[in-house]
Design a protein around this motif. Structure first.
Motif, PDB file in Angstrom:
ATOM      1  N   MET A 231       0.828  -1.201   0.000  1.00  0.00           N
ATOM      2  CA  MET A 231       0.000   0.000   0.000  1.00  0.00           C
ATOM      3  C   MET A 231       0.869   1.259   0.000  1.00  0.00           C
ATOM      4  O   MET A 231       1.778   1.408   0.805  1.00  0.00           O
ATOM      5  N   THR A 232       0.576   2.158  -0.921  1.00  0.00           N
ATOM      6  CA  THR A 232       1.216   3.470  -0.979  1.00  0.00           C
ATOM      7  C   THR A 232       0.116   4.517  -1.142  1.00  0.00           C
ATOM      8  O   THR A 232      -1.038   4.181  -1.433  1.00  0.00           O
ATOM      9  N   LEU A 233       0.487   5.767  -0.955  1.00  0.00           N
ATOM     10  CA  LEU A 233      -0.494   6.842  -1.133  1.00  0.00           C
ATOM     11  C   LEU A 233      -1.020   6.854  -2.563  1.00  0.00           C
ATOM     12  O   LEU A 233      -2.229   7.026  -2.789  1.00  0.00           O
ATOM     13  N   TYR A 234      -0.132   6.653  -3.529  1.00  0.00           N
ATOM     14  CA  TYR A 234      -0.555   6.610  -4.937  1.00  0.00           C
ATOM     15  C   TYR A 234      -1.542   5.475  -5.187  1.00  0.00           C
ATOM     16  O   TYR A 234      -2.560   5.649  -5.867  1.00  0.00           O
ATOM     17  N   TYR A 235      -1.259   4.298  -4.604  1.00  0.00           N
ATOM     18  CA  TYR A 235      -2.142   3.138  -4.780  1.00  0.00           C
ATOM     19  C   TYR A 235      -3.517   3.428  -4.198  1.00  0.00           C
ATOM     20  O   TYR A 235      -4.549   3.157  -4.832  1.00  0.00           O
TER      21      TYR A 235
END
Length: 318
Positions: A231-235
């Motif tokens: 999980m990333t902010l972009y995802y």
């Protein structure tokens, strides 16, 4: 529980409204999903990933009909084509499926609040806007006899759905139930007394079992570890934008063809949840359990289509 909700919901809908809703809903679902898939691909280009990677590993898993019926067989298909372990592919796809389901539940609650503030946008559980104010049909007072008859009807339709699935396994059992009940309702094969009995049993299931069902769904299907993996902010923003686009397009397209925008948006969101249990969670959050048959049409019908499209795309661009 789901069998009770499907039979009760379908038999409680006016025959003409049921036919109008079922026929028009699939195009709304397809347009909203296509819009979400395209936006997901564009997010990949803008975020430094790739157009096709975002579609194959985020958009298609999100809209393939849940984990068991969608993402898992999808990962197996990708594994066979790409020569990569299916577990690795599933790990990459699963966060989109689970996060999309969670966001759909949150959006459902927000839409319910919007409907309370803007009553002109909602049919209060009625999908088709026929120009008349939303109405509740009186099915009479439930009795023990009527509820037992409703129980047998729901189990009977489930049994027929299982039988049909044995011969045509590509269509899930609950989708067969919807098809069979719509046929019975359309051809007026069921006496009104038995239709009322199915409604009584469905109402009982909603009031008595929903809280327990949601607890079980939360414990078994909301996997925070899966969501946090990769999980990333972009995802997160990509999944959020796809959810917003699908919801917004479903509301707008539904209004154009004669649906209440809020109910159409809720049905559109059901393309991004985790199958039958996801439908229950989303519709419960929206306080519109009457929409379950339509949600099943979107989840199963469009999910099967996206599963097929995913298999084709991975051969072409994988």
């Amino acid at each position: 529980y789901i069998s009770a909700l499907i039979t009760g919901s379908l038999f409680s809908i006016d025959r003409n409204l049921l036919l109008k809703g079922a026929v028009r809903l699939v195009p709304v679902g397809l347009v909203s999903i296509f819009s979400g898939v395209m936006v997901c691909g564009l997010m990949g280009v803008l975020g430094g990933s790739s157009f096709w990677d975002n579609i194959l590993y985020i958009a298609v898993p999100m809209t393939s009909g849940g984990m068991t019926a969608g993402t898992v067989p999808l990962s197996q298909t990708f594994s066979e084509v790409l020569g990569v372990d299916s577990g690795d592919i599933l790990t990459r796809m699963a966060p989109a499926t689970v996060l999309g389901n969670c966001l759909a539940i949150v959006f459902a609650g927000l839409l319910n609040n919007l409907g309370q503030r803007r009553p002109e946008l909602t049919g209060n559980g009625q999908l088709v806007n026929d120009g008349q104010p939303p109405r509740k049909v009186d099915h009479g007072k439930p009795t023990l006899t009527s509820m037992m008859a409703g129980l047998l009807l729901s189990l009977g339709f489930y049994a027929f759905g299982e039988l049909c699935r044995r011969f045509f396994p590509v269509i899930p059992v609950y989708a067969w139930m919807v098809i069979l009940i719509i046929a019975v309702k359309t051809l007026r094969l069921m006496p009104q007394q038995l239709e009322d009995a199915a409604c009584h049993w469905g109402d009982f299931a909603i009031k008595a079992w929903t809280a327990a069902a949601l607890f079980g769904i939360g414990v078994t299907l909301i996997d925070l570890e899966t969501i946090s993996h990769n999980m990333t902010l972009y995802y997160f923003l990509t999944v959020l934008v796809v959810e917003l686009v699908i919801t917004g397009v479903a509301a707008g397209a539904g209004k154009l063809i004669g649906f209440y925008p809020l109910e159409s948006a809720v049905c559109g969101m059901c393309s991004t949840n985790m199958g039958g249990s996801g439908n229950v969670a989303v519709l419960s959050g929206a306080h519109r359990m009457e929409l379950l048959p339509f949600a099943q049409i979107i989840t199963r019908g469009c999910g099967a289509l996206m599963l097929t499209i995913g298999g084709i795309l991975v051969h072409l661009v994988g």
